[in-house]
Design an enzyme around this catalytic site. Structure first.
Site, short mmCIF file in Angstrom:
data_model
loop_
_atom_site.label_atom_id
_atom_site.label_comp_id
_atom_site.label_asym_id
_atom_site.label_seq_id
_atom_site.Cartn_x
_atom_site.Cartn_y
_atom_site.Cartn_z
N ASP A 209 29.36 9.70 97.26
CA ASP A 209 27.93 9.61 96.53
C ASP A 209 27.64 8.32 96.57
OD1 ASP A 209 25.92 9.53 95.17
OD2 ASP A 209 26.72 10.95 93.52
N ILE B 127 29.98 3.37 94.44
CA ILE B 127 30.36 4.71 95.25
C ILE B 127 31.32 5.59 94.67
CG2 ILE B 127 31.45 5.47 97.73
CD1 ILE B 127 30.64 2.62 98.38
N LYS B 128 30.99 7.05 94.48
CA LYS B 128 31.75 7.85 94.04
C LYS B 128 32.60 8.67 95.27
CE LYS B 128 31.90 11.88 90.85
NZ LYS B 128 31.32 12.72 89.79
N TYR C 44 8.01 17.02 95.60
CA TYR C 44 7.11 15.77 95.96
C TYR C 44 6.21 15.98 96.72
CZ TYR C 44 9.72 12.21 93.22
OH TYR C 44 10.08 11.34 92.23
N GLY D 114 14.54 11.00 95.78
CA GLY D 114 15.88 10.51 95.99
C GLY D 114 16.89 11.39 96.29
N MET D 115 17.88 11.35 97.41
CA MET D 115 18.65 12.37 97.73
C MET D 115 19.53 12.80 96.70
SD MET D 115 17.93 13.55 100.80
CE MET D 115 19.27 14.21 100.85
N ASP D 116 19.98 11.84 95.85
CA ASP D 116 20.80 12.28 94.88
C ASP D 116 20.24 13.50 93.84
OD1 ASP D 116 19.06 10.26 93.93
OD2 ASP D 116 20.43 9.60 92.38
N THR E 199 23.28 4.74 86.28
CA THR E 199 22.53 3.49 86.39
C THR E 199 21.16 3.79 85.73
OG1 THR E 199 23.70 2.63 88.07
CG2 THR E 199 21.73 1.50 87.73
#
EC number: 2.7.1.33
Length: 249
Positions: free
Chosen positions: A6, A12-13, A93, A100-102, A125
């Site tokens: 991710d 980066i996770k 949307y 956003g993909m996340d 964030t």
């Protein structure tokens, strides 16, 4: 074994899971591509057979990471891409490719787990909230600065606000009015996050009464956990959606 990534705005996770049962072999959070490769390579007896990625980075940055992974581990990474509809969830949307993909994958994962209407609050964030109705319609959401951005802006644009991370951590032992600058800033930012979360909860109640599930995810989810006791904390919610978007045998 499968490497899942991710790639956020700052970190980066990552985690490595077994293909058959999704048992986690290892994982962590790093701040660079090189650190990622080093940490994954340090796992004993790990032989990767696949990799899947969700990224909010630029296409060039994501491609560079995929190339590095291919070179280091001899696997081709699958990158999740936006779609209009998947797994019973319809992207809300107007331009579905701009979501956003996340956020999209967290919504997929939440709807899959809830089997009904759900509110996703992701505190990283940025602080993000998304609403998915019982019939799978993504109703949209909200984005505002998260704890790191609020803290950074105050430190950057206010000359007399200067303190280290250790002081910040100590300041969060309580949310009573701060008796020092670090306490005032850190506790004020937490209350902002909690206010954001409360507002999303009220929005969801207007929409659905009490017939919905709240999910908390993201690195700062613990900061609002006590304020939302009914929420399900799912640290790897994005990875739940990633597995749905990029299935690997």
């Amino acid at each position: 074994m499968i490497l899942e990534l991710d790639c956020g705005n700052s970190f980066i996770k990552w985690r490595v899971i077994h293909v058959a049962d999704a048992v986690i072999e290892g994982g962590g959070i790093v701040d660079s591509d090189q650190a990622l490769v080093a940490e994954v390579a340090a796992l004993a007896s790990v032989r990767l057979t696949g990799c899947r990625i969700v990224s909010v980075r630029s296409e060039e940055e994501t491609d560079a990471l995929c190339a590095l992974i291919a070179q280091a581990f001899a696997v081709q990474a699958r990158v999740a891409h936006p779609v209009r509809e998947m797994a019973g969830v319809r992207n809300g949307y107007d331009d579905y490719q701009r979501l956003g993909m996340d956020r999209w994958l967290a919504a997929l994962g939440a709807f899959h787990l809830a089997k009904g209407a759900c509110l996703v609050i992701d505190l990283g964030t940025a602080a993000k909230a998304d609403f998915v109705s019982a019939d799978g319609e993504h109703l949209g959401g909200y984005i505002c600065p998260g704890m790191p951005l609020m803290r950074s802006q105050l430190r950057t644009h206010t000359r007399r606000i200067r303190y280290d991370d250790a002081s910040a951590e100590r300041a969060l032992n309580s949310l009573s009015p701060g008796r020092s600058t670090v306490e005032a800033v850190e506790r004020g930012c937490v209350l902002m996050l909690q206010g954001f979360a409360y507002t999303q909860l009220e929005q969801a109640r207007v929409l659905w009464g009490e017939e919905f599930t709240v999910f908390l995810t993201g690195g700062d989810a613990p900061l609002v956990r006590e304020a939302l006791p009914q929420a399900r904390v799912v640290p790897d919610l994005v990875f739940v959606g990633l597995a749905m978007a990029c299935p690997l045998d």
